[in-house]
Design a protein around this motif. Sequence first.
Motif, PDB file in Angstrom:
ATOM      1  N   ALA A  97      41.643  41.607  37.605  1.00 50.99           N
ATOM      2  CA  ALA A  97      42.554  41.182  37.551  1.00 50.99           C
ATOM      3  C   ALA A  97      43.779  41.495  38.062  1.00 50.99           C
ATOM      4  O   ALA A  97      44.371  40.816  38.198  1.00 50.99           O
ATOM      5  N   ALA A  98      43.736  42.605  37.990  1.00 54.75           N
ATOM      6  CA  ALA A  98      45.100  42.842  38.653  1.00 54.75           C
ATOM      7  C   ALA A  98      45.794  43.202  40.207  1.00 54.75           C
ATOM      8  O   ALA A  98      46.868  43.051  40.250  1.00 54.75           O
ATOM      9  N   ILE A  99      44.028  42.171  40.841  1.00 51.19           N
ATOM     10  CA  ILE A  99      44.584  42.634  42.516  1.00 51.19           C
ATOM     11  C   ILE A  99      45.140  41.671  42.365  1.00 51.19           C
ATOM     12  O   ILE A  99      44.862  40.164  42.157  1.00 51.19           O
ATOM     13  N   PRO A 100      46.343  41.623  43.485  1.00 49.52           N
ATOM     14  CA  PRO A 100      47.325  40.241  43.762  1.00 49.52           C
ATOM     15  C   PRO A 100      46.630  39.404  44.258  1.00 49.52           C
ATOM     16  O   PRO A 100      45.724  40.085  45.192  1.00 49.52           O
ATOM     17  N   GLN A 101      46.660  38.293  44.020  1.00 46.61           N
ATOM     18  CA  GLN A 101      45.893  37.182  44.870  1.00 46.61           C
ATOM     19  C   GLN A 101      45.797  36.868  46.085  1.00 46.61           C
ATOM     20  O   GLN A 101      47.438  36.679  46.539  1.00 46.61           O
TER      21      GLN A 101
END
Length: 347
Positions: A97-101
């Motif tokens: 969830a913390a990985i940038p889109q």
Amino acid sequence: MDIARAELGPLVVKFYRQYMQQINDVTYPSGALLVNPDVQECLYRYFFDASRNKYLPPPKYQARILKHIISEIEKACKDPEEDQVSDLLMEHMGFLAAIPQQDQFEEAQQPHVHSYFPPLPLDQFGVQPILIKEAQNLLSRGNNVGLRTWEAAQHLAWYLMTVRPDLVKGKNVLELGAGTGFLSLLCAGELDARHVLATDGLAHVCESLQVNVDLNKENNTLHGHDAPLVQQLDWTDHQELEQILEDAREKSIQYDLVIGADITYHPEILRPLAELLKTLSELYPGLTILISSTIRNLHTFSQFTDICEKDLGFRITNLVCTIPDGLRYSGFFHSVATEIKIVSLSR
């Protein structure tokens, strides 16, 4: 990693094979199975631990699958003291969830390694996937059509694996319009061909194809067999064709099988393709020719078969390839919502 050795049952093994191929509609095991702590530990180890598997799906795909797994586990929890989602799975969900889109367009251009497991029994140990680096969501038009693995290739792969492996074993195989090299790699490795030549008409597709050949050589997925050779072949270029035929003569290679998947999609190439097949059938008596096509435009496919049958004297035979339901559908997962035809050409 061989998930069959974890003895989690066929449902989980099928789920894993679908996940590693990165298909959209995976078959999830029940929450009653997923809630088991030992199963959750194995799920993390095989599905999400990058230190154990260097060819995991990309983060966005992992996140979608893991979100559903967690939801099913939570619904199956009956005793809060005993039943819960494992810390490993929850921590990995937080990491994803913390990985940038990424921008959606940029993401579609990004190639990833997809693992295509053959349709072998789900409890069989040591099943090796075919590794294909591709961008499956790439807008496939013009020069991009050879840069992803199409359903017709997987359909023909299923047919060769489960119905007629004898057409490949110990034989010399020539693939036309090989694209990612999926079928050629299957023939060279799992199906034990004597010699495989993978050809495509575009230089950049051949470069990508060679990357996939090298990827499978480096990861020992070819069962100790020789890797396919890669060569450019434009069906209208007589010099390229003559070079291939000369190479075959020098090596005393008589081709036994010619295959092609999704190569009849453009009206302008139908006659050059048919005439090439006629040339090959005249050079190699007894040659088997198999063409697999997704019928997006029946007129185009009928035009191809008409040229072959009425103009060039081929006999066209429709081959039956039925994909089973349930756990018998154990690999090369693909949609047959749009009809796929496999035909045999002989003269």
